[in-house]
Motif scaffolding. Structure first.
Motif, PDB file in Angstrom:
ATOM      1  N   ARG A  35      -9.168  -0.324  -4.505  1.00 60.77           N
ATOM      2  CA  ARG A  35      -8.039  -0.174  -3.700  1.00 60.77           C
ATOM      3  C   ARG A  35      -7.269   1.414  -3.890  1.00 60.77           C
ATOM      4  O   ARG A  35      -6.788   2.130  -3.284  1.00 60.77           O
TER       5      ARG A  35
ATOM      6  N   THR B  17       0.869   4.066  -3.011  1.00 59.81           N
ATOM      7  CA  THR B  17       0.385   5.338  -2.657  1.00 59.81           C
ATOM      8  C   THR B  17       1.363   6.195  -3.233  1.00 59.81           C
ATOM      9  O   THR B  17       1.186   7.368  -3.713  1.00 59.81           O
TER      10      THR B  17
ATOM     11  N   LEU C  44      -6.858   4.202  -1.275  1.00 58.36           N
ATOM     12  CA  LEU C  44      -5.465   4.919  -1.025  1.00 58.36           C
ATOM     13  C   LEU C  44      -5.357   6.131  -1.388  1.00 58.36           C
ATOM     14  O   LEU C  44      -4.774   6.981  -0.393  1.00 58.36           O
TER      15      LEU C  44
ATOM     16  N   ASP D  46       0.930  -1.325  -0.095  1.00 58.75           N
ATOM     17  CA  ASP D  46      -0.020  -0.009  -0.006  1.00 58.75           C
ATOM     18  C   ASP D  46       0.896   1.262   0.201  1.00 58.75           C
ATOM     19  O   ASP D  46       0.429   2.265  -0.626  1.00 58.75           O
TER      20      ASP D  46
END
Length: 130
Positions: A82, A48, A86, A44
């Motif tokens: 997702r 990001t 994010l 993640d």
């Protein structure tokens, strides 16, 4: 949970866990997760950073659908939801398209004449039809 034990070190970990009916293995797993995040959290963070790069590359205009499309073109296997999550967590948002304006009447302008007699139609003729 770990904050409670940290705030009251004199109580002892085992006593607190026993009172809360929590297995000590669970507590130590939480501790380990704080120090070293799982693979998903590490991924993640990487995603990001890439999302921030894409967003900046396109002048801050791209929202989650376009960022997702760019990631997909690059061969990154990630879900749309997702990417949305994010971006929301990183406080990144695309620019929404402007709505087309609608016509506003000039309050100083005079009204056009009622050539089809709409006002009279409703009161007198409407009653005779029924």
């Amino acid at each position: 949970m770990t904050a409670l034990v940290d705030e009251h070190p004199r109580l002892g970990v085992e006593c607190v866990l026993r009172e809360l009916h929590i297995a000590s293995s669970t507590y130590y797993r939480w501790r380990r997760a704080e120090k070293e995040p799982c693979e998903r959290r590490r991924r993640d963070v990487e995603l990001t950073e890439r999302i921030k790069e894409i967003h900046a590359e396109y002048g801050g205009n791209y929202g989650s659908p376009r960022v997702h499309a760019v990631l997909k073109r690059e061969g990154v296997c990630v879900g749309r939801k997702r990417v949305e999550r994010l971006m929301r967590e990183a406080d990144i948002a695309g620019i929404s398209p402007r709505r087309k304006g609608f016509t506003r009447r000039d309050p100083k302008a005079s009204l056009a004449p009622d050539l089809v007699n709409r006002d009279g139609c409703r009161s007198s003729e409407g009653a005779s039809l029924g």
